[in-house]
Design an enzyme around this catalytic site. Structure first.
Site, mmCIF file in Angstrom:
data_model
loop_
_atom_site.group_PDB
_atom_site.id
_atom_site.type_symbol
_atom_site.label_atom_id
_atom_site.label_comp_id
_atom_site.label_asym_id
_atom_site.label_seq_id
_atom_site.Cartn_x
_atom_site.Cartn_y
_atom_site.Cartn_z
ATOM 1 N N SER A 146 -49.746 -28.644 4.523
ATOM 2 C CA SER A 146 -50.574 -28.961 3.354
ATOM 3 C C SER A 146 -49.849 -29.980 2.495
ATOM 4 O O SER A 146 -48.633 -30.181 2.624
ATOM 5 C CB SER A 146 -50.843 -27.688 2.535
ATOM 6 N N TYR A 161 -47.869 -19.753 -1.101
ATOM 7 C CA TYR A 161 -48.523 -20.705 -0.205
ATOM 8 C C TYR A 161 -47.681 -21.964 -0.039
ATOM 9 O O TYR A 161 -47.422 -22.419 1.085
ATOM 10 C CB TYR A 161 -49.904 -21.058 -0.758
#
Length: 265
Positions: A146, A161
């Site tokens: 990401s 995350y």
């Protein structure tokens, strides 16, 4: 540059998190390119739907139910894939969740562990158990990370995350060197805002007081004037990294975000 539509003919690809979003779109694109695709996921109905859509499109696919956070599940899935297809050439380690986004003192240990288990440990287990079946012929591994945790650190509360995604990039760079002698390429893609269902796995709690107020002109994705990218665009990037057109690329993170992370980072 045009990738030949049969560029993966005769190859076997394993896609995790293939029941929806980026995984589903990529499984279909790889099948379109000629690969036989093993679609892995935790939800039997979803992965079976992906496999059926591939069949209806003239491709070959098999659904395998597995939780990437469980060693036994992943090991059995890879053994089943090889028992059916005889080889593994491409691995798209894509399964992941957003998990809980909250101030650090409000994130429970079990919530932290779940995010790291699926996103980071799941990537480790996927590559580990595919490796014995890739060594002989070589191949390509692509990991979904990401922009969070790699270029962007302003999404306050997304700590677990972001750490899992930063860990994936480090894992890829380590393994690119370790596996080069086996002619296995290992790369990582870093998507920004993409139309998918990953937000459904996000639980946000009490974030109002920890975000810094920032306003971006013309939206936060410069290339599209604010619009999110499409899952199909990510699938085409994975196709490129899986194909021989990227035969000299390894240990590299590729950002696919319309310059979002350059603006927000």
């Amino acid at each position: 540059m045009v990738i030949p539509t049969d560029s993966l003919k005769g190859k076997v690809a394993v896609v995790t998190g293939a029941g929806s979003g980026l995984g589903k779109a990529t499984a279909k694109v790889l099948a379109h390119a000629g690969a036989r695709v093993l679609v892995l996921g935790r939800t039997a109905e979803e992965i079976q739907c992906t496999a059926e859509e591939i069949h209806h499109g003239g491709g070959e696919a098999m659904a395998i139910e597995a939780d990437v956070a469980k060693d036994a599940d992943v090991k059995a899935a890879m053994a089943r894939a090889v028992g059916t297809e005889g080889r593994i050439d491409v691995v798209f380690a894509n399964a992941g969740i957003n998990g809980v986004w909250a101030p650090i003192e409000l994130i429970e240990e079990k919530e932290w562990d779940e995010t790291l288990a699926i996103n980071l440990k799941g990537t480790f287990l996927t590559i580990k158990h595919a490796l014995p079946f890739m060594r002989q012929e070589g191949g390509s591994v692509v990991v979904t990370a990401s922009i969070n945790g790699t270029r962007i650190f302003s999404n306050s509360g997304a700590t677990a995350y972001a750490c899992s995604k930063a860990g994936q990039v480090a894992l890829v760079k380590m393994l690119a060197l370790e596996l080069a002698r086996h002619r296995i390429r290992v790369n990582v893609i870093c998507p920004g805002a993409i139309e998918s269902r990953i937000d459904e796995s996000t639980e946000k709690r009490e974030l109002e007081g920890i975000h810094l107020p920032v306003e971006f002109p013309q939206g936060n994705v410069p290339l599209t004037g604010g619009g999110a990218g499409a899952a199909g665009q990510v699938a085409e990037l994975v196709w490129f990294l899986a194909s021989d057109l990227s035969s000299h690329i390894t240990g590299t993170e590729v950002y696919i975000d319309g310059a979002q992370s350059l603006l927000q980072g």
